[in-house]
Enzyme design. Structure first.
Site, PDB file in Angstrom:
ATOM      1  N   HIS A 466      -1.067  -9.413  -1.229  1.00  0.00           N
ATOM      2  CA  HIS A 466      -0.899 -10.316  -2.363  1.00  0.00           C
ATOM      3  C   HIS A 466      -1.086  -9.610  -3.709  1.00  0.00           C
ATOM      4  O   HIS A 466      -1.760 -10.136  -4.601  1.00  0.00           O
ATOM      5  CB  HIS A 466      -1.910 -11.476  -2.252  1.00  0.00           C
TER       6      HIS A 466
HETATM    7  C1  LIG Z   1       4.069  -8.414   4.710  1.00  0.00           C
HETATM    8  C2  LIG Z   1       3.808  -9.536   3.748  1.00  0.00           C
HETATM    9  C3  LIG Z   1       3.255 -10.727   4.213  1.00  0.00           C
HETATM   10  C4  LIG Z   1       3.012 -11.773   3.337  1.00  0.00           C
HETATM   11  N1  LIG Z   1       2.614 -12.988   3.836  1.00  0.00           N
HETATM   12  C5  LIG Z   1       2.630 -14.066   3.036  1.00  0.00           C
HETATM   13  C6  LIG Z   1       2.488 -15.362   3.569  1.00  0.00           C
HETATM   14  O1  LIG Z   1       2.349 -15.559   4.769  1.00  0.00           O
HETATM   15  N2  LIG Z   1       2.530 -16.401   2.705  1.00  0.00           N
HETATM   16  C7  LIG Z   1       2.699 -16.242   1.368  1.00  0.00           C
HETATM   17  O2  LIG Z   1       2.670 -17.235   0.629  1.00  0.00           O
HETATM   18  N3  LIG Z   1       2.835 -15.011   0.831  1.00  0.00           N
HETATM   19  C8  LIG Z   1       2.848 -13.934   1.639  1.00  0.00           C
HETATM   20  N4  LIG Z   1       3.099 -12.698   1.119  1.00  0.00           N
HETATM   21  C9  LIG Z   1       3.230 -12.562  -0.341  1.00  0.00           C
HETATM   22  C10 LIG Z   1       4.506 -13.156  -0.922  1.00  0.00           C
HETATM   23  O3  LIG Z   1       5.569 -13.095  -0.020  1.00  0.00           O
HETATM   24  C11 LIG Z   1       4.828 -12.411  -2.222  1.00  0.00           C
HETATM   25  O4  LIG Z   1       3.694 -12.442  -3.065  1.00  0.00           O
HETATM   26  C12 LIG Z   1       5.989 -13.045  -2.983  1.00  0.00           C
HETATM   27  O5  LIG Z   1       7.117 -13.120  -2.150  1.00  0.00           O
HETATM   28  C13 LIG Z   1       6.291 -12.222  -4.222  1.00  0.00           C
HETATM   29  O6  LIG Z   1       7.410 -12.724  -4.870  1.00  0.00           O
HETATM   30  P1  LIG Z   1       8.082 -11.973  -6.093  1.00  0.00           P
HETATM   31  O7  LIG Z   1       9.156 -12.855  -6.593  1.00  0.00           O
HETATM   32  O8  LIG Z   1       7.033 -11.554  -7.034  1.00  0.00           O
HETATM   33  O9  LIG Z   1       8.677 -10.620  -5.498  1.00  0.00           O
HETATM   34  P2  LIG Z   1       9.572 -10.309  -4.217  1.00  0.00           P
HETATM   35  O10 LIG Z   1       9.741 -11.517  -3.362  1.00  0.00           O
HETATM   36  O11 LIG Z   1       9.002  -9.106  -3.583  1.00  0.00           O
HETATM   37  O12 LIG Z   1      11.019  -9.999  -4.824  1.00  0.00           O
HETATM   38  C14 LIG Z   1      11.356  -8.835  -5.512  1.00  0.00           C
HETATM   39  C15 LIG Z   1      12.815  -8.512  -5.217  1.00  0.00           C
HETATM   40  O13 LIG Z   1      13.287  -7.563  -6.157  1.00  0.00           O
HETATM   41  C16 LIG Z   1      14.055  -6.583  -5.488  1.00  0.00           C
HETATM   42  N5  LIG Z   1      13.978  -5.359  -6.282  1.00  0.00           N
HETATM   43  C17 LIG Z   1      12.846  -4.712  -6.663  1.00  0.00           C
HETATM   44  N6  LIG Z   1      13.139  -3.628  -7.392  1.00  0.00           N
HETATM   45  C18 LIG Z   1      14.491  -3.565  -7.477  1.00  0.00           C
HETATM   46  C19 LIG Z   1      15.391  -2.657  -8.094  1.00  0.00           C
HETATM   47  N7  LIG Z   1      14.948  -1.598  -8.783  1.00  0.00           N
HETATM   48  N8  LIG Z   1      16.715  -2.896  -7.983  1.00  0.00           N
HETATM   49  C20 LIG Z   1      17.176  -3.975  -7.292  1.00  0.00           C
HETATM   50  N9  LIG Z   1      16.358  -4.867  -6.663  1.00  0.00           N
HETATM   51  C21 LIG Z   1      15.034  -4.663  -6.773  1.00  0.00           C
HETATM   52  C22 LIG Z   1      13.368  -6.457  -4.148  1.00  0.00           C
HETATM   53  O14 LIG Z   1      14.188  -5.827  -3.186  1.00  0.00           O
HETATM   54  C23 LIG Z   1      13.035  -7.900  -3.846  1.00  0.00           C
HETATM   55  O15 LIG Z   1      14.104  -8.547  -3.200  1.00  0.00           O
HETATM   56  C24 LIG Z   1       3.313 -11.613   1.957  1.00  0.00           C
HETATM   57  C25 LIG Z   1       3.866 -10.428   1.487  1.00  0.00           C
HETATM   58  C26 LIG Z   1       4.131  -9.406   2.370  1.00  0.00           C
HETATM   59  C27 LIG Z   1       4.765  -8.143   1.855  1.00  0.00           C
END
Ligand SMILES: Cc1cc2nc3c(=O)[nH]c(=O)nc-3n(C[C@H](O)[C@H](O)[C@H](O)COP(=O)(O)OP(=O)(O)OC[C@H]3O[C@@H](n4cnc5c(N)ncnc54)[C@H](O)[C@@H]3O)c2cc1C
Length: 550
Positions: A466
């Site tokens: 997280h």
């Molecule tokens: C293994 C794991 C288990 C988890 N379990 C849970 C759970 O059970 N429940 C829960 O609520 N949360 C869980 N989390 C946490 C939650 O999923 C994340 O905190 C949340 O999805 C983050 O969202 P975000 O929009 O910040 O980023 P992300 O969902 O990570 O999205 C970022 C996106 O940007 C893209 N990207 C990044 N850099 C670039 C670039 N330079 N060029 C093009 N594309 C790019 C990535 O490929 C990705 O698709 C977990 C996370 C992980 C990794």
């Protein structure tokens, strides 16, 4: 033409929600730049396969921490989704909004308009919850949320044990009352992982005004302090995706600060040291990194009722076949079906410890399953005071960033974690577990003194995945803020960040829900809409909080 009104970097939890809302009225075009590929296939879509994608370079960015000084120099995996749907496509599918007071704290820290009253309507807008508390949950949104079937008697034993120990129970920790033991919620729908790709992107793509551009974002193109596009690399070609109105960075708490720094937004000295021209000197970029840590407390089971029976290739094949044919059976759940949120001590007014209960003794990443029947709780403190940072290793966009969590760097972390272990033992020691309880597998009953527990914590604590807080939202006149409460990057026009990186502080639970909420609310700010009317619903706070932990 690689040009749209809004260009979003990242199709993850926040990015997908924004693509959906920004394109909803058909007036604007949206391009989502995503480096990851397809989320097709059972490794992503079958809920019980959750430990596979986070170990696969095809779906994960493959980051890890620098050696952690307070954990004996251990290097910890820092998975982040690199696939359509981002981390929501590789996560554990546990659904938690966070506690009401988390968001009130955000507002107090300068994120005006993000208090609980403000964000609750957005949680309701996004949810399609089945089984939640009447009046507190959304039932028409794109994000399907369900409870597991809890057929295994160990789930009931866990909740009953909490009750026997004198703790609260809760009918819906995402409703008015987070505190207590109860059913865990899952982002699973019709037996499939309900990632944001399924919930938001696919419906949005059908509208015709949303496009995914498969490419690697290298930096935001900024002219005269205004973002005008994104430089991407796709099929060995560097080109610019132009934004007519705005660029929105939603690349995760690891990649969003990295992209800002590569674009000249960050601590000036650090940028100059890497030969990057400074566009905006924002010392908060990359700072304020925080995470949840957890330990697995594992117990042998005396009855052969745990998932250990199916940890063999034959059973896995049968489970996979049933899931492929019918989307039912043990493949259709993440197996996190019971949970608890409790307070560590008298004087703490809302929960600061989370339990995930699993009827199996196995590491989250699937790497080491116990040799016998067992069950476990994942437990950890929710509000560690430790803070770390993301910094650049070099100005090469392909270089992995340096990630330093500084886990367990605050003395309170140690006392908090010891308490978590002892509390779990107290729960597992209740009579509800008498028919099932064997020997403690891990840490093992020989691990008992503070020193022994500290050694165990140092060697075995893991990230709960997280990370957040690295582009902190706050007042525009606060030099440590990166974005203002409308998610605008301070000092640059036409540029916002909206994802888990803008959280002022980590919330009490898993972060997919709050990340999606952030995307939902940011979309209204981007469109210049009046935010949804604040709620006047008051959360439940334990009347005994000043005198008791339960
Ligand atoms: C293994 C794991 C288990 C988890 N379990 C849970 C759970 O059970 N429940 C829960 O609520 N949360 C869980 N989390 C946490 C939650 O999923 C994340 O905190 C949340 O999805 C983050 O969202 P975000 O929009 O910040 O980023 P992300 O969902 O990570 O999205 C970022 C996106 O940007 C893209 N990207 C990044 N850099 C670039 C670039 N330079 N060029 C093009 N594309 C790019 C990535 O490929 C990705 O698709 C977990 C996370 C992980 C990794």
């Amino acid at each position: 033409m690689l040009e749209a009104d809004f260009v979003i970097i990242g199709s993850g939890s926040a990015g997908a929600a924004m693509a959906y809302r920004l394109s909803e009225d058909g007036k604007h075009s949206v391009i989502v730049i995503e480096y990851g590929g397809t989320d097709f296939g059972p490794l992503i879509q079958m809920p019980s396969a959750l430990s596979y994608p986070l170990n696969m370079s095809r779906y994960d960015w493959g980051y890890s921490s620098e050696p952690e000084p307070h954990l004996g120099g251990r290097v910890l995996a820092t998975p982040r989704g690199k696939v359509l749907g981002g981390s929501s496509s590789i996560n554990g599918m546990v659904y938690v909004r966070g506690h009401a007071h988390d968001f009130d704290h955000w507002a107090e820290q300068g994120a005006t308009g993000w208090g609980y009253a403000d964000v609750l309507p957005y949680f309701k807008r996004m949810e399609h919850a089945k089984g939640g508390e009447e009046g507190w949950r959304g039932t028409k949104g794109p994000l399907h949320i369900q409870r597991g079937r809890r057929k295994n008697p160990l789930y009931q034993a866990f909740v009953e044990a909490g009750k026997q120990a004198g703790f609260e129970t809760t009918e819906d920790y995402n409703g008015s009352k987070q505190e207590g033991f109860g059913a865990m919620e899952q982002t699973i729908h019709h037996g499939r992982r309900w990632s944001v790709a399924n919930a938001y992107l696919r419906p949005a793509l059908k509208r015709g005004n949303v496009r995914i551009v498969n490419g690697f974002a290298r930096r935001v193109v900024i002219e005269n302090q205004c973002a005008v596009g994104v430089e991407i690399e796709a099929r060995n070609k560097i080109q610019v995706v132009k934004a007519r109105r705005e660029v929105i960075v939603a690349a995760s708490s690891i990649n969003s600060p990295k992209l800002l720094m590569l674009s000249g937004i960050g601590p000036a000295a650090h940028l100059r040291a890497h030969g990057i021209d400074v566009v905006a000197d924002r010392r908060g970029v990359g700072q304020n990194l925080q995470d949840h840590m957890e330990l697995y407390i594992q117990q042998e089971a005396t009855q052969p009722i745990t998932l250990h029976s199916v940890f063999n290739p034959f059973c896995k094949a049968l489970i996979g076949a049933e899931w492929l044919l019918f989307k039912t059976g043990l493949g259709a759940t993440n197996h996190f079906e019971a949970a608890a949120f409790v307070r560590s001590k008298a004087g703490v007014d809302y929960p600061d410890i989370q339990f995930h209960f699993l009827p199996a003794a196995v590491r989250y990443d699937g790497k080491a399953a116990a040799k016998s029947h067992g069950f476990q709780a994942h437990v950890g403190p929710m509000r560690s005071k430790s803070r770390g940072a993301i910094t650049l290793r070099s100005n090469d966009p392909w270089a992995k960033p340096e990630i330093r969590f500084n886990y367990m760097s605050h003395p309170d972390d140690w006392a908090d974690f010891r308490h978590c272990i002892r509390l779990t033992r107290e729960i597992f020691g209740q009579s509800a577990f008498d028919p099932f309880r064997g020997q403690e597998i891990s840490p093992g009953k020989h691990v008992d003194t503070d020193e022994q527990l500290d050694t165990f914590i140092r060697e075995h604590s893991e990230s709960a995945y997280h990370p957040c807080g690295t582009c902190r939202m706050g007042r525009a006149d606060d030099p440590t803020s990166v974005v203002d409460p409308e998610c605008r990057v301070i000092g640059v026009d036409g540029l916002r960040v909206a994802d888990s990186s803008i959280f002022p502080r980590v919330t009490n639970g898993n972060l997919n829900g709050p990340s999606i909420m952030t995307g939902e609310k940011a979309a209204d700010h981007i469109l210049g809409r009046t935010p949804l009317a604040p709620s006047n619903q008051e959360p439940w706070i334990n009347p005994h909080w000043q005198v008791s932990d339960r």
